[in-house]
Design an enzyme around this catalytic site. Structure first.
Site, PDB file in Angstrom:
ATOM      1  N   GLU A  62      25.809  31.809   7.610  1.00 49.11           N
ATOM      2  CA  GLU A  62      26.891  31.239   6.809  1.00 49.11           C
ATOM      3  C   GLU A  62      28.234  31.871   7.174  1.00 49.11           C
ATOM      4  O   GLU A  62      28.404  33.084   7.073  1.00 49.11           O
ATOM      5  CB  GLU A  62      26.594  31.457   5.323  1.00 49.11           C
ATOM      6  CG  GLU A  62      25.323  30.752   4.855  1.00 49.11           C
ATOM      7  CD  GLU A  62      24.808  31.285   3.532  1.00 49.11           C
ATOM      8  OE1 GLU A  62      25.554  32.023   2.855  1.00 49.11           O
ATOM      9  OE2 GLU A  62      23.651  30.977   3.183  1.00 49.11           O
TER      10      GLU A  62
ATOM     11  N   SER B 126      21.783  27.873   3.113  1.00 44.81           N
ATOM     12  CA  SER B 126      20.332  27.790   2.937  1.00 44.81           C
ATOM     13  C   SER B 126      19.688  28.930   3.703  1.00 44.81           C
ATOM     14  O   SER B 126      19.448  28.831   4.908  1.00 44.81           O
ATOM     15  CB  SER B 126      19.791  26.447   3.444  1.00 44.81           C
ATOM     16  OG  SER B 126      18.374  26.454   3.435  1.00 44.81           O
ATOM     17  N   GLU B 127      19.428  30.042   3.022  1.00 53.60           N
ATOM     18  CA  GLU B 127      18.825  31.191   3.683  1.00 53.60           C
ATOM     19  C   GLU B 127      17.431  30.866   4.215  1.00 53.60           C
ATOM     20  O   GLU B 127      17.052  31.318   5.301  1.00 53.60           O
ATOM     21  CB  GLU B 127      18.766  32.377   2.717  1.00 53.60           C
ATOM     22  CG  GLU B 127      20.117  33.011   2.434  1.00 53.60           C
ATOM     23  CD  GLU B 127      20.993  32.167   1.515  1.00 53.60           C
ATOM     24  OE1 GLU B 127      22.235  32.305   1.581  1.00 53.60           O
ATOM     25  OE2 GLU B 127      20.434  31.362   0.729  1.00 53.60           O
TER      26      GLU B 127
ATOM     27  N   GLN C 255      24.324  36.559   4.373  1.00 50.10           N
ATOM     28  CA  GLN C 255      25.667  37.020   4.015  1.00 50.10           C
ATOM     29  C   GLN C 255      25.659  38.279   3.147  1.00 50.10           C
ATOM     30  O   GLN C 255      26.501  39.156   3.304  1.00 50.10           O
ATOM     31  CB  GLN C 255      26.422  35.888   3.330  1.00 50.10           C
ATOM     32  CG  GLN C 255      27.919  36.059   3.330  1.00 50.10           C
ATOM     33  CD  GLN C 255      28.607  34.779   2.904  1.00 50.10           C
ATOM     34  OE1 GLN C 255      28.604  34.426   1.722  1.00 50.10           O
ATOM     35  NE2 GLN C 255      29.198  34.080   3.867  1.00 50.10           N
TER      36      GLN C 255
ATOM     37  N   ALA D 249      22.451  40.958   1.314  1.00 52.24           N
ATOM     38  CA  ALA D 249      21.007  41.160   1.197  1.00 52.24           C
ATOM     39  C   ALA D 249      20.454  40.520  -0.066  1.00 52.24           C
ATOM     40  O   ALA D 249      19.292  40.101  -0.105  1.00 52.24           O
ATOM     41  CB  ALA D 249      20.681  42.652   1.216  1.00 52.24           C
ATOM     42  N   ASP D 250      21.269  40.424  -1.094  1.00 51.58           N
ATOM     43  CA  ASP D 250      20.859  39.804  -2.357  1.00 51.58           C
ATOM     44  C   ASP D 250      20.481  38.331  -2.193  1.00 51.58           C
ATOM     45  O   ASP D 250      19.777  37.768  -3.041  1.00 51.58           O
ATOM     46  CB  ASP D 250      21.995  39.885  -3.378  1.00 51.58           C
ATOM     47  CG  ASP D 250      22.646  41.248  -3.436  1.00 51.58           C
ATOM     48  OD1 ASP D 250      23.165  41.698  -2.389  1.00 51.58           O
ATOM     49  OD2 ASP D 250      22.658  41.864  -4.514  1.00 51.58           O
ATOM     50  N   TYR D 251      20.943  37.704  -1.118  1.00 48.27           N
ATOM     51  CA  TYR D 251      20.699  36.278  -0.903  1.00 48.27           C
ATOM     52  C   TYR D 251      19.412  36.008  -0.117  1.00 48.27           C
ATOM     53  O   TYR D 251      19.087  34.849   0.164  1.00 48.27           O
ATOM     54  CB  TYR D 251      21.846  35.646  -0.106  1.00 48.27           C
ATOM     55  CG  TYR D 251      23.209  35.701  -0.746  1.00 48.27           C
ATOM     56  CD1 TYR D 251      23.396  36.135  -2.059  1.00 48.27           C
ATOM     57  CD2 TYR D 251      24.326  35.311  -0.021  1.00 48.27           C
ATOM     58  CE1 TYR D 251      24.653  36.188  -2.625  1.00 48.27           C
ATOM     59  CE2 TYR D 251      25.596  35.349  -0.584  1.00 48.27           C
ATOM     60  CZ  TYR D 251      25.757  35.786  -1.878  1.00 48.27           C
ATOM     61  OH  TYR D 251      27.015  35.831  -2.426  1.00 48.27           O
TER      62      TYR D 251
ATOM     63  N   PRO E 156      15.347  33.526  -1.110  1.00 47.89           N
ATOM     64  CA  PRO E 156      14.813  32.226  -0.706  1.00 47.89           C
ATOM     65  C   PRO E 156      14.155  32.245   0.676  1.00 47.89           C
ATOM     66  O   PRO E 156      13.290  31.426   0.965  1.00 47.89           O
ATOM     67  CB  PRO E 156      16.047  31.314  -0.714  1.00 47.89           C
ATOM     68  CG  PRO E 156      16.978  31.958  -1.671  1.00 47.89           C
ATOM     69  CD  PRO E 156      16.769  33.430  -1.481  1.00 47.89           C
TER      70      PRO E 156
ATOM     71  N   HIS F   6      25.557  40.997  -5.379  1.00 50.37           N
ATOM     72  CA  HIS F   6      26.125  41.356  -4.088  1.00 50.37           C
ATOM     73  C   HIS F   6      25.958  42.845  -3.802  1.00 50.37           C
ATOM     74  O   HIS F   6      26.687  43.391  -2.974  1.00 50.37           O
ATOM     75  CB  HIS F   6      27.618  41.014  -4.037  1.00 50.37           C
ATOM     76  CG  HIS F   6      27.934  39.568  -4.244  1.00 50.37           C
ATOM     77  ND1 HIS F   6      27.961  39.000  -5.493  1.00 50.37           N
ATOM     78  CD2 HIS F   6      28.224  38.588  -3.368  1.00 50.37           C
ATOM     79  CE1 HIS F   6      28.270  37.710  -5.382  1.00 50.37           C
ATOM     80  NE2 HIS F   6      28.442  37.446  -4.097  1.00 50.37           N
TER      81      HIS F   6
END
Length: 337
Positions: free
Chosen positions: A29, A59-60, A82, A84-86, A89, A129
């Protein structure tokens, strides 16, 4: 040697890898035209084109799933999540596909994939984040997990990760992005200027995966840390005057067990420091290794200094982090035991 921030060192590593091997592709992203939210991929799309460095939908799962297919096909994707929290999925793709591909195919396919993720707190990013999920990856057979603490190591470890034939999780401490000593501070210090830059070797500089570094030699106690906490541990050792040996793990898996064991057998004491929560954190694994291999050398119980067992507390962010004061108290406690 050139002086760089960690951001610049990562960008330099990606540039070298892409220049050396046209199979290396970078995507995620905002990593293309914009150059990444932290600017780690700045200039790569302009230099290598939109087929080598490109943006993806938000869309991870799609980013990692696509990268696994590319890796199985013979490319070497280095993708960015973007924050690590993302990554949640995409966790099923990482665990069920990337980590197991070599074993499931009896070696017919490999997965030379690197997943880069900014990790940890310190930028006022709140709960979504600021997480430190390294233990979720070290639990998975088939993955390597890397956490650099200096610009030189960020470059050398990233180039080694890209060259590795198997999947590597590359966690980049956000507090260290713009200066290797940001991690010293217990109170919010945000500076986006270049300061205290690290010296980074020119060219194709490699740091082998699975090799720890002794950042400070000592005889009294061993401190095991990684990422931002290496700098916190060094600051605590200097502040207390305790003769601590500070080991920067650099790679959590594969773990440099011989360096850890040799140090603890010498000092007889061990303090473990990490930013993630205490319960089931990677420090528990480190403590088990030390207990197993150094039991008869220990002169005091192993201590852990970590984040709290709570959801990430944005309002108390700088109390949540292990700082030099908390680590210093642990060093004093273990010396008195």
């Amino acid at each position: 040697m050139a002086k760089m921030t960690m951001i610049e060192a990562i960008q330099n590593a990606l540039d070298i890898a892409m220049g050396d091997d046209d199979k290396v592709v970078v995507f995620g992203e905002d990593v293309g035209y914009f150059g990444g939210v932290f600017r780690c991929t700045a200039g790569l799309q302009k230099k290598y084109g939109t087929s080598r460095c490109f943006d993806t939908p938000i869309s991870e799962l799609g980013i990692v799933g696509t990268a696994i297919g590319m890796a199985a096909y013979g490319l070497k994707p280095c993708v960015e999540i973007q924050f690590a929290d993302y990554m949640y999925p995409a966790y099923d793709q990482i665990v069920s596909e990337a980590a197991r591909l070599r074993y499931r195919s009896a070696g017919e396919f490999t997965c030379p994939l690197v997943v880069r993720m900014p990790t940890g707190g310190g930028i006022f990013g709140a709960q979504t984040h600021s997480q430190s999920p390294e233990a979720l990856f070290t639990h998975v057979a088939g993955l390597k997990t890397v956490v650099p603490s200096t610009p030189a190591d960020a470059k050398g470890l990233l180039l080694a990760a890209i060259a590795d034939p198997d999947p590597v999780i590359f966690l980049e401490p956000k507090r260290l992005y713009n200066g290797p000593f940001d991690g010293y501070h217990e109170k919010p210090v945000v500076s986006w200027k270049k300061h205290d830059l690290g010296e980074v070797p020119d060219g194709h500089h490699l740091v082998p995966l699975g090799s720890a570094a002794i950042r400070r030699e000592g005889q009294a106690v061993t401190v095991l840390a990684y990422g931002t906490m290496v700098h916190v541990a060094l600051a605590a050792a200097e502040a207390t005057g305790i003769d601590a040996e500070v080991i920067d793990l650099r790679t959590l898996l594969p773990l440099d067990t011989p360096t850890i064991v040799a140090s603890v057998q010498k000092t007889g004491r061990c303090v473990i420091v990490h930013e993630a929560t205490l319960t089931s954190g990677f420090g528990a694994e480190l403590a088990a290794v030390v207990q197993r291999d150094c039991f008869y050398n220990l002169e005091a119980p192993i201590l852990r200094v970590t984040g709290w067992d709570t959801p990430y507390p944005h309002a108390q962010e700088w109390d949540y982090f292990p700082g030099p004061d908390r680590v210093g108290r642990a060093l004093q406690q273990i010396m008195e035991a």
